[in-house]
Scaffold this motif. Structure first.
Motif, PDB file in Angstrom:
ATOM      1  N   SER A 136      81.372  12.224  14.752  1.00 21.92           N
ATOM      2  CA  SER A 136      81.589  10.917  14.732  1.00 21.92           C
ATOM      3  C   SER A 136      80.531   9.824  13.889  1.00 21.92           C
ATOM      4  CB  SER A 136      81.775  10.498  15.923  1.00 21.92           C
ATOM      5  OG  SER A 136      82.836  10.855  16.804  1.00 21.92           O
ATOM      6  N   GLN A 137      79.463  10.071  14.111  1.00 17.28           N
ATOM      7  CA  GLN A 137      78.371   9.540  13.492  1.00 17.28           C
ATOM      8  C   GLN A 137      78.847   9.513  11.704  1.00 17.28           C
ATOM      9  OE1 GLN A 137      74.340   9.734  14.536  1.00 17.28           O
ATOM     10  NE2 GLN A 137      73.545   9.439  12.566  1.00 17.28           N
ATOM     11  N   ASN A 138      78.944  10.821  11.462  1.00 15.59           N
ATOM     12  CA  ASN A 138      79.041  11.036   9.810  1.00 15.59           C
ATOM     13  C   ASN A 138      80.209  10.338   9.463  1.00 15.59           C
ATOM     14  OD1 ASN A 138      80.532  13.054   7.628  1.00 15.59           O
ATOM     15  ND2 ASN A 138      78.346  12.975   7.388  1.00 15.59           N
ATOM     16  N   VAL A 139      81.380  10.424  10.375  1.00 15.67           N
ATOM     17  CA  VAL A 139      82.825  10.147   9.994  1.00 15.67           C
ATOM     18  C   VAL A 139      82.639   8.332   9.899  1.00 15.67           C
ATOM     19  CG1 VAL A 139      85.282   9.371  10.873  1.00 15.67           C
ATOM     20  CG2 VAL A 139      84.108  11.538  11.052  1.00 15.67           C
ATOM     21  N   ILE A 140      81.943   7.817  10.593  1.00 12.35           N
ATOM     22  CA  ILE A 140      81.696   6.310  10.854  1.00 12.35           C
ATOM     23  C   ILE A 140      80.977   5.953   9.610  1.00 12.35           C
ATOM     24  CG2 ILE A 140      80.748   4.377  11.945  1.00 12.35           C
ATOM     25  CD1 ILE A 140      81.524   5.736  14.571  1.00 12.35           C
ATOM     26  N   GLU A 141      79.952   6.619   9.296  1.00 10.54           N
ATOM     27  CA  GLU A 141      79.366   6.207   7.901  1.00 10.54           C
ATOM     28  C   GLU A 141      79.888   6.283   6.706  1.00 10.54           C
ATOM     29  OE1 GLU A 141      75.703   8.516   8.282  1.00 10.54           O
ATOM     30  OE2 GLU A 141      74.797   7.373  10.063  1.00 10.54           O
ATOM     31  N   ASN A 142      80.838   7.209   6.681  1.00  6.43           N
ATOM     32  CA  ASN A 142      81.752   7.651   5.260  1.00  6.43           C
ATOM     33  C   ASN A 142      83.051   7.048   5.549  1.00  6.43           C
ATOM     34  OD1 ASN A 142      79.509   9.289   3.536  1.00  6.43           O
ATOM     35  ND2 ASN A 142      79.263   9.955   5.775  1.00  6.43           N
ATOM     36  N   LEU A 143      83.374   6.292   6.262  1.00  3.24           N
ATOM     37  CA  LEU A 143      84.708   5.683   6.652  1.00  3.24           C
ATOM     38  C   LEU A 143      85.103   5.006   5.518  1.00  3.24           C
ATOM     39  CD1 LEU A 143      86.476   6.119   9.127  1.00  3.24           C
ATOM     40  CD2 LEU A 143      86.084   3.567   9.534  1.00  3.24           C
ATOM     41  N   ILE A 144      86.353   5.435   5.132  1.00  5.70           N
ATOM     42  CA  ILE A 144      87.149   4.743   3.798  1.00  5.70           C
ATOM     43  C   ILE A 144      88.163   3.781   4.368  1.00  5.70           C
ATOM     44  CG2 ILE A 144      88.700   4.842   2.258  1.00  5.70           C
ATOM     45  CD1 ILE A 144      87.796   7.884   1.844  1.00  5.70           C
ATOM     46  N   PRO A 145      87.722   2.474   4.344  1.00  2.88           N
ATOM     47  CA  PRO A 145      88.548   1.391   5.108  1.00  2.88           C
ATOM     48  C   PRO A 145      89.995   1.177   4.659  1.00  2.88           C
ATOM     49  CG  PRO A 145      86.540   0.429   4.083  1.00  2.88           C
ATOM     50  CD  PRO A 145      86.676   1.950   3.589  1.00  2.88           C
ATOM     51  N   GLU A 146      90.526   1.645   3.431  1.00  3.33           N
ATOM     52  CA  GLU A 146      91.559   1.692   3.048  1.00  3.33           C
ATOM     53  C   GLU A 146      91.978   2.404   2.009  1.00  3.33           C
ATOM     54  OE1 GLU A 146      93.349  -2.376   2.166  1.00  3.33           O
ATOM     55  OE2 GLU A 146      92.212  -3.355   3.374  1.00  3.33           O
ATOM     56  N   GLU A 147      93.234   2.900   2.215  1.00  5.65           N
ATOM     57  CA  GLU A 147      93.710   4.040   1.153  1.00  5.65           C
ATOM     58  C   GLU A 147      95.179   3.980   1.067  1.00  5.65           C
ATOM     59  OE1 GLU A 147      93.039   8.776   0.813  1.00  5.65           O
ATOM     60  OE2 GLU A 147      92.691   7.820   2.422  1.00  5.65           O
ATOM     61  N   THR A 148      95.754   4.374  -0.200  1.00  3.28           N
ATOM     62  CA  THR A 148      97.070   4.667  -0.480  1.00  3.28           C
ATOM     63  C   THR A 148      97.443   5.999  -0.945  1.00  3.28           C
ATOM     64  OG1 THR A 148      97.478   2.189  -1.176  1.00  3.28           O
ATOM     65  CG2 THR A 148      99.196   4.047  -1.444  1.00  3.28           C
ATOM     66  N   LYS A 149      98.453   6.852  -0.146  1.00  2.00           N
ATOM     67  CA  LYS A 149      98.461   8.126  -0.360  1.00  2.00           C
ATOM     68  C   LYS A 149     100.062   8.339  -0.285  1.00  2.00           C
ATOM     69  CE  LYS A 149      97.362  12.598   1.866  1.00  2.00           C
ATOM     70  NZ  LYS A 149      96.600  13.042   0.632  1.00  2.00           N
TER      71      LYS A 149
END
Length: 269
Positions: free
Chosen positions: A175-188
């Motif tokens: 979770s710590q790594n995920v939160i630190e590298n979270l991509i706020p917005e994305e289109t796929k």
């Protein structure tokens, strides 16, 4: 089973049908939780159709070798989805039960059932009567419940479903790594559908909101996973009398580092 940094995809055999003009709002749903609604749609499997299943198979190879599981050991794949990983474990020579809350997923998985591969609809908060030599809860299939007490019930059920010499494994996000590298917005874009994805953290949960249109209909789904840390798991395991044997940080079973590891893999009994 979700990826909060780089959402990848799963496969589906056919295009989804129209839902008769209904916009799906999971956050306010009373009759269904977000996970039972979202996982039961074909769109979930479309969005995640390109997940790296070979990497997952290598992970299961490493796990079963590390645990030194004899052939024909009884293995439970808890939260198995459509059974892809349970099927692979069965191919390795194990007697496998795949369990999931999604009736649609289990119906699909049962097409692959045989004498040593069974699939059942099951709430993971409830223990099994039969005992297993290994129980796997893989690919962030934990922490979906609104209340911590339900996760305590899940851990207790896992413990009570193990044989005397059995082991369990939870593969969770770091979770710590995920939160630190979270991509706020994305289109796929997948299979002609454009998914608009937003990610954020609120009240101890990592949230992913997914919006898209298909066949003239507008859809909204939410994924919500509690951002448990290793310390959180240790506290819950202490409460339930579980002994944490080891932790790993990736699917090659390298040492866990809370600042850099992609995964939090816990082996316990």
């Amino acid at each position: 089973m979700s990826d909060y940094i780089n959402p990848k995809s799963h496969s589906t055999a056919s295009q989804p049908n129209s839902t008769q003009g209904q916009k799906v709002e999971l956050s306010g749903a009373k009759s269904k939780t977000w996970y039972s609604s979202w996982f039961d749609t074909p769109y979930y499997h479309i969005l995640y159709k390109d997940r790296n299943y070979r990497e997952a198979q290598v992970f299961m190879d490493n796990l079963t070798h590390y645990l030194n599981l004899p052939e024909k050991s009884k293995v439970l794949d808890l939260a198995c989805g459509k059974g892809r990983h349970a099927i692979y474990l069965n191919q390795l020579g194990f007697d496998v039960v795949g369990a999931d809350l999604s009736e649609n997923s289990i119906a699909e998985a049962n097409k692959n059932a045989n004498e040593t591969l069974r699939f059942v609809v099951h709430d993971k908060r409830e223990p099994f009567e039969e005992k297993f030599d290994a129980i796997f809860n893989l690919f962030t299939s934990f922490g979906y419940f609104e209340h911590r007490e339900d996760d305590i019930k899940t851990l207790t059920a896992i413990k009570e479903s193990l044989s005397e010499y059995g082991f369990a494994v939870i593969d969770f996000m770091n979770s710590q790594n995920v939160i630190e590298n979270l991509i706020p917005e994305e289109t796929k874009e997948v299979d002609g559908i454009t998914f608009h994805i937003k990610r954020f953290v609120i009240e101890g949960f990592i949230i992913k909101e997914i919006d898209f249109e298909d066949n003239g209909e507008t859809f909204h789904f939410t994924e919500k996973v509690r951002a448990y840390t290793l310390e959180d798991f240790q506290n819950m395991m202490n409460e339930t009398g579980i002994y944490l044997l080891d932790t790993y940080g990736d699917y090659k079973l390298k040492k866990f580092h809370k600042n850099t590891s992609e995964r939090l893999i816990m082996m316990f009994k």
